[in-house]
Design a protein around this motif. Structure first.
Motif, PDB file in Angstrom:
ATOM      1  N   SER A   1       0.831  -1.210   0.000  1.00  0.00           N
ATOM      2  CA  SER A   1       0.000   0.000   0.000  1.00  0.00           C
ATOM      3  C   SER A   1       0.860   1.253   0.000  1.00  0.00           C
ATOM      4  N   GLY A   2       2.111   1.122  -0.406  1.00  0.00           N
ATOM      5  CA  GLY A   2       3.059   2.240  -0.347  1.00  0.00           C
ATOM      6  C   GLY A   2       2.739   3.371  -1.289  1.00  0.00           C
ATOM      7  N   ARG A   3       1.887   3.135  -2.306  1.00  0.00           N
ATOM      8  CA  ARG A   3       1.577   4.180  -3.271  1.00  0.00           C
ATOM      9  C   ARG A   3       0.384   5.041  -2.847  1.00  0.00           C
ATOM     10  N   SER A   4      -0.124   4.802  -1.667  1.00  0.00           N
ATOM     11  CA  SER A   4      -1.292   5.544  -1.202  1.00  0.00           C
ATOM     12  C   SER A   4      -0.969   7.028  -1.026  1.00  0.00           C
ATOM     13  N   THR A   5      -1.981   7.883  -1.242  1.00  0.00           N
ATOM     14  CA  THR A   5      -1.796   9.323  -1.051  1.00  0.00           C
ATOM     15  C   THR A   5      -1.603   9.664   0.423  1.00  0.00           C
ATOM     16  N   LEU A   6      -1.944   8.723   1.299  1.00  0.00           N
ATOM     17  CA  LEU A   6      -1.772   8.936   2.732  1.00  0.00           C
ATOM     18  C   LEU A   6      -0.436   8.372   3.221  1.00  0.00           C
ATOM     19  N   LYS A   7       0.552   8.404   2.345  1.00  0.00           N
ATOM     20  CA  LYS A   7       1.829   7.784   2.663  1.00  0.00           C
ATOM     21  C   LYS A   7       2.444   8.365   3.930  1.00  0.00           C
ATOM     22  N   LYS A   8       2.430   9.696   4.075  1.00  0.00           N
ATOM     23  CA  LYS A   8       2.996  10.329   5.260  1.00  0.00           C
ATOM     24  C   LYS A   8       2.251   9.895   6.513  1.00  0.00           C
ATOM     25  N   GLN A   9       0.928   9.854   6.424  1.00  0.00           N
ATOM     26  CA  GLN A   9       0.125   9.428   7.565  1.00  0.00           C
ATOM     27  C   GLN A   9       0.424   7.982   7.928  1.00  0.00           C
ATOM     28  N   LYS A  10       0.602   7.145   6.907  1.00  0.00           N
ATOM     29  CA  LYS A  10       0.924   5.742   7.157  1.00  0.00           C
ATOM     30  C   LYS A  10       2.269   5.612   7.872  1.00  0.00           C
ATOM     31  N   TRP A  11       3.215   6.481   7.498  1.00  0.00           N
ATOM     32  CA  TRP A  11       4.521   6.436   8.172  1.00  0.00           C
ATOM     33  C   TRP A  11       4.395   6.843   9.629  1.00  0.00           C
ATOM     34  N   LEU A  12       3.585   7.861   9.899  1.00  0.00           N
ATOM     35  CA  LEU A  12       3.372   8.280  11.285  1.00  0.00           C
ATOM     36  C   LEU A  12       2.704   7.164  12.084  1.00  0.00           C
ATOM     37  N   GLN A  13       1.761   6.486  11.457  1.00  0.00           N
ATOM     38  CA  GLN A  13       1.100   5.358  12.116  1.00  0.00           C
ATOM     39  C   GLN A  13       2.093   4.235  12.383  1.00  0.00           C
ATOM     40  N   TYR A  14       2.989   4.026  11.449  1.00  0.00           N
ATOM     41  CA  TYR A  14       3.983   2.954  11.605  1.00  0.00           C
ATOM     42  C   TYR A  14       4.951   3.270  12.741  1.00  0.00           C
ATOM     43  N   ILE A  15       5.350   4.527  12.858  1.00  0.00           N
ATOM     44  CA  ILE A  15       6.231   4.928  13.959  1.00  0.00           C
ATOM     45  C   ILE A  15       5.542   4.709  15.301  1.00  0.00           C
ATOM     46  N   LEU A  16       4.258   5.061  15.365  1.00  0.00           N
ATOM     47  CA  LEU A  16       3.486   4.817  16.580  1.00  0.00           C
ATOM     48  C   LEU A  16       3.374   3.318  16.837  1.00  0.00           C
ATOM     49  N   PHE A  17       3.198   2.558  15.769  1.00  0.00           N
ATOM     50  CA  PHE A  17       3.112   1.103  15.842  1.00  0.00           C
ATOM     51  C   PHE A  17       4.397   0.520  16.435  1.00  0.00           C
ATOM     52  N   ILE A  18       5.542   1.069  16.010  1.00  0.00           N
ATOM     53  CA  ILE A  18       6.837   0.629  16.542  1.00  0.00           C
ATOM     54  C   ILE A  18       6.926   0.928  18.035  1.00  0.00           C
ATOM     55  N   GLY A  19       6.431   2.110  18.432  1.00  0.00           N
ATOM     56  CA  GLY A  19       6.449   2.480  19.848  1.00  0.00           C
ATOM     57  C   GLY A  19       5.668   1.497  20.703  1.00  0.00           C
ATOM     58  N   VAL A  20       4.496   1.099  20.215  1.00  0.00           N
ATOM     59  CA  VAL A  20       3.688   0.108  20.934  1.00  0.00           C
ATOM     60  C   VAL A  20       4.434  -1.222  20.990  1.00  0.00           C
ATOM     61  N   GLY A  21       5.093  -1.565  19.877  1.00  0.00           N
ATOM     62  CA  GLY A  21       5.859  -2.811  19.830  1.00  0.00           C
ATOM     63  C   GLY A  21       7.001  -2.815  20.826  1.00  0.00           C
ATOM     64  N   LEU A  22       7.664  -1.688  20.970  1.00  0.00           N
ATOM     65  CA  LEU A  22       8.771  -1.584  21.933  1.00  0.00           C
ATOM     66  C   LEU A  22       8.272  -1.823  23.358  1.00  0.00           C
ATOM     67  N   ILE A  23       7.085  -1.303  23.650  1.00  0.00           N
ATOM     68  CA  ILE A  23       6.500  -1.517  24.977  1.00  0.00           C
ATOM     69  C   ILE A  23       6.213  -3.004  25.185  1.00  0.00           C
ATOM     70  N   ALA A  24       5.642  -3.651  24.151  1.00  0.00           N
ATOM     71  CA  ALA A  24       5.316  -5.076  24.245  1.00  0.00           C
ATOM     72  C   ALA A  24       6.578  -5.921  24.399  1.00  0.00           C
ATOM     73  N   ILE A  25       7.605  -5.619  23.594  1.00  0.00           N
ATOM     74  CA  ILE A  25       8.867  -6.348  23.686  1.00  0.00           C
ATOM     75  C   ILE A  25       9.503  -6.148  25.057  1.00  0.00           C
ATOM     76  N   SER A  26       9.410  -4.940  25.588  1.00  0.00           N
ATOM     77  CA  SER A  26       9.965  -4.655  26.919  1.00  0.00           C
ATOM     78  C   SER A  26       9.272  -5.493  27.988  1.00  0.00           C
ATOM     79  N   PHE A  27       7.981  -5.673  27.849  1.00  0.00           N
ATOM     80  CA  PHE A  27       7.250  -6.535  28.780  1.00  0.00           C
ATOM     81  C   PHE A  27       7.736  -7.969  28.674  1.00  0.00           C
ATOM     82  N   GLY A  28       7.976  -8.423  27.439  1.00  0.00           N
ATOM     83  CA  GLY A  28       8.532  -9.753  27.244  1.00  0.00           C
ATOM     84  C   GLY A  28       9.908  -9.895  27.856  1.00  0.00           C
ATOM     85  N   VAL A  29      10.698  -8.836  27.770  1.00  0.00           N
ATOM     86  CA  VAL A  29      12.042  -8.829  28.366  1.00  0.00           C
ATOM     87  C   VAL A  29      11.965  -9.001  29.879  1.00  0.00           C
TER      88      VAL A  29
END
Length: 198
Positions: free
Chosen positions: A148-176
């Motif tokens: 879906s990289g060609r979407s006009t909402l590409k910038k928004q998708k990147w911001l969502q992905y960065i937020l997604f990574i942040g949530v993932g870091l929290i989850a991984i930290s809990f696993g740690v």
């Protein structure tokens, strides 16, 4: 829309196939090439396991070490996954995950028989209840970004992905935390319950 849904189903099946291929390679590797060496040393060596239950663990140092290793791997996958080699990185990671699982299970069974399965499970429990879903979810998300990289909402998708990574870091930290403070206790209990010498 149908094409995207069909592709999502295909790449989920591809994840399973890659994992199983890696798993079988790990089993074959252990039984053919690594048997003589692996049986004598390593995490599942009798000496290590028999003395592990008496070892005083510095949980804070263990936490820092595990945190660095797990977060580093997670960030590498998240960053490289959005590059031109992203699909290859995701595939290689799942293949490696299957290979590692095959080697661990094979070594455990070769050294301790059916008891080895209990040791194998206790060595990765409960942290892998967090790690595996998180990693698979992120691999799936990276595939979605690719298609879906060609979407006009590409910038928004990147911001969502960065937020997604942040949530993932929290989850991984809990696993740690689980891996550093809970897993050693579970592993010690299992070693104490089963008799490795029989």
């Amino acid at each position: 829309m149908r094409i995207i849904l069909k592709f999502k189903i295909i790449h989920k099946r591809f994840f399973i196939i890659l994992f199983m291929v890696g798993f079988l390679i790990g089993i074959l590797f252990t039984n053919i090439f690594g048997k003589a060496y692996i049986l004598g040393v390593g995490l599942l060596g009798e000496y290590f396991l028999l003395h592990f239950k008496y070892t005083q663990i510095n949980y804070n140092r263990l936490l820092m070490y595990v945190f660095q290793e797990r977060i580093k791997l997670f960030l590498v996958i998240c960053i490289l996954g959005v590059t031109n080699i992203g699909i290859f990185v995701i595939g290689a990671f799942i293949l490696w995950l299957g290979f590692s699982s095959g080697v661990l299970l094979s070594v455990a069974i070769l050294k301790f028989g059916m008891k080895g399965i209990m040791i194998c499970l206790s060595a990765v429990f409960p942290q892998f209840l967090i790690y595996i879903p998180v990693y698979l979810l992120y691999c799936d998300k990276l595939i979605d970004l690719k298609i879906s990289g060609r979407s006009t909402l590409k910038k928004q998708k990147w911001l969502q992905y960065i937020l997604f990574i942040g949530v993932g870091l929290i989850a991984i930290s809990f696993g740690v935390v689980l891996e550093s403070y809970i897993n050693p206790i579970i592993l010690k209990k299992v070693i104490s319950i089963i008799n490795l010498n029989t």
